[in-house]
Write a protein that holds these residues in place. Structure first.
Motif, PDB file in Angstrom:
ATOM      1  N   GLU A   1       8.571  59.773  21.568  1.00 49.04           N
ATOM      2  CA  GLU A   1       8.889  58.759  20.563  1.00 49.04           C
ATOM      3  C   GLU A   1      10.026  57.836  20.991  1.00 49.04           C
ATOM      4  O   GLU A   1      10.121  56.714  20.513  1.00 49.04           O
ATOM      5  CB  GLU A   1       9.251  59.440  19.239  1.00 49.04           C
ATOM      6  CG  GLU A   1       8.111  60.258  18.647  1.00 49.04           C
ATOM      7  CD  GLU A   1       6.907  59.413  18.270  1.00 49.04           C
ATOM      8  OE1 GLU A   1       7.093  58.354  17.651  1.00 49.04           O
ATOM      9  OE2 GLU A   1       5.777  59.816  18.606  1.00 49.04           O
TER      10      GLU A   1
ATOM     11  N   LEU B   1      14.036  52.396  23.912  1.00 51.62           N
ATOM     12  CA  LEU B   1      12.716  52.044  23.407  1.00 51.62           C
ATOM     13  C   LEU B   1      12.305  53.128  22.426  1.00 51.62           C
ATOM     14  O   LEU B   1      12.350  54.313  22.755  1.00 51.62           O
ATOM     15  CB  LEU B   1      11.701  51.965  24.539  1.00 51.62           C
ATOM     16  CG  LEU B   1      12.014  50.994  25.671  1.00 51.62           C
ATOM     17  CD1 LEU B   1      10.991  51.141  26.788  1.00 51.62           C
ATOM     18  CD2 LEU B   1      12.044  49.577  25.169  1.00 51.62           C
ATOM     19  N   GLU B   2      11.905  52.717  21.239  1.00 53.10           N
ATOM     20  CA  GLU B   2      11.547  53.683  20.208  1.00 53.10           C
ATOM     21  C   GLU B   2      10.228  53.283  19.559  1.00 53.10           C
ATOM     22  O   GLU B   2      10.095  52.160  19.054  1.00 53.10           O
ATOM     23  CB  GLU B   2      12.650  53.741  19.158  1.00 53.10           C
ATOM     24  CG  GLU B   2      12.449  54.758  18.088  1.00 53.10           C
ATOM     25  CD  GLU B   2      13.632  54.831  17.135  1.00 53.10           C
ATOM     26  OE1 GLU B   2      13.463  55.416  16.069  1.00 53.10           O
ATOM     27  OE2 GLU B   2      14.712  54.289  17.453  1.00 53.10           O
ATOM     28  N   LYS B   3       9.253  54.192  19.591  1.00 48.37           N
ATOM     29  CA  LYS B   3       7.971  53.926  18.946  1.00 48.37           C
ATOM     30  C   LYS B   3       8.195  53.775  17.449  1.00 48.37           C
ATOM     31  O   LYS B   3       8.936  54.523  16.839  1.00 48.37           O
ATOM     32  CB  LYS B   3       6.987  55.062  19.195  1.00 48.37           C
ATOM     33  CG  LYS B   3       6.327  55.003  20.528  1.00 48.37           C
ATOM     34  CD  LYS B   3       5.224  56.043  20.613  1.00 48.37           C
ATOM     35  CE  LYS B   3       4.550  56.006  21.954  1.00 48.37           C
ATOM     36  NZ  LYS B   3       3.505  57.024  22.063  1.00 48.37           N
TER      37      LYS B   3
ATOM     38  N   THR C   1       7.125  48.623  18.836  1.00 47.59           N
ATOM     39  CA  THR C   1       8.188  49.333  19.539  1.00 47.59           C
ATOM     40  C   THR C   1       9.500  48.613  19.273  1.00 47.59           C
ATOM     41  O   THR C   1       9.562  47.384  19.353  1.00 47.59           O
ATOM     42  CB  THR C   1       7.928  49.365  21.065  1.00 47.59           C
ATOM     43  OG1 THR C   1       6.723  50.092  21.298  1.00 47.59           O
ATOM     44  CG2 THR C   1       9.068  50.029  21.817  1.00 47.59           C
TER      45      THR C   1
ATOM     46  N   THR D   1       3.746  46.888  20.795  1.00 44.15           N
ATOM     47  CA  THR D   1       3.757  47.806  21.933  1.00 44.15           C
ATOM     48  C   THR D   1       2.809  47.327  23.024  1.00 44.15           C
ATOM     49  O   THR D   1       3.153  47.352  24.206  1.00 44.15           O
ATOM     50  CB  THR D   1       3.392  49.226  21.477  1.00 44.15           C
ATOM     51  OG1 THR D   1       4.353  49.651  20.498  1.00 44.15           O
ATOM     52  CG2 THR D   1       3.382  50.209  22.639  1.00 44.15           C
TER      53      THR D   1
END
Length: 78
Positions: free
Chosen positions: A4, A19-21, A27, A40
Motif C-alpha cells: 500500500e 507513494l501511497e495507494k 496514488t 495510478t
C-alpha cells in the motif's frame, strides 16, 4: 507498488518521496510535505515512458551499452 505504501529518497537529495495507494485507482505522491493525488495508471505509464527515454539516451547517445538490459526490462513491463 505491491504494498500500500512505498518510500524512497530522491536521488542525490535528502528528500523523502512517498507513494501511497488510494481508492478509485489513485496514488498519493508526497514529496517534501507536498501532496498530489494522481491516476495510478497515468503515474506508472509516465514513469515507464520517462525511464525508457533516460536509458535510451544512455545507450544510444552516450554509448553506455551496459544499460541495454534496463531497456529490455522496461519493454517487458510495458
Amino acid at each position: 507498488m505491491d504494498e500500500e505504501v512505498a518510500n524512497f529518497y530522491y536521488p542525490s537529495q535528502p528528500i523523502e518521496v512517498r507513494l501511497e495507494k488510494n481508492t478509485n485507482g489513485k496514488t498519493k505522491i508526497s514529496i517534501d510535505n507536498q501532496e498530489l493525488l494522481v491516476s495510478t495508471d497515468l503515474l506508472l505509464n509516465m514513469i515507464l515512458s520517462n525511464s525508457e527515454s533516460f536509458f535510451k539516451i544512455l545507450v544510444n547517445e552516450l554509448g553506455l551499452k551496459k544499460y541495454v538490459y534496463e531497456l529490455k526490462q522496461i519493454e517487458l513491463i510495458k
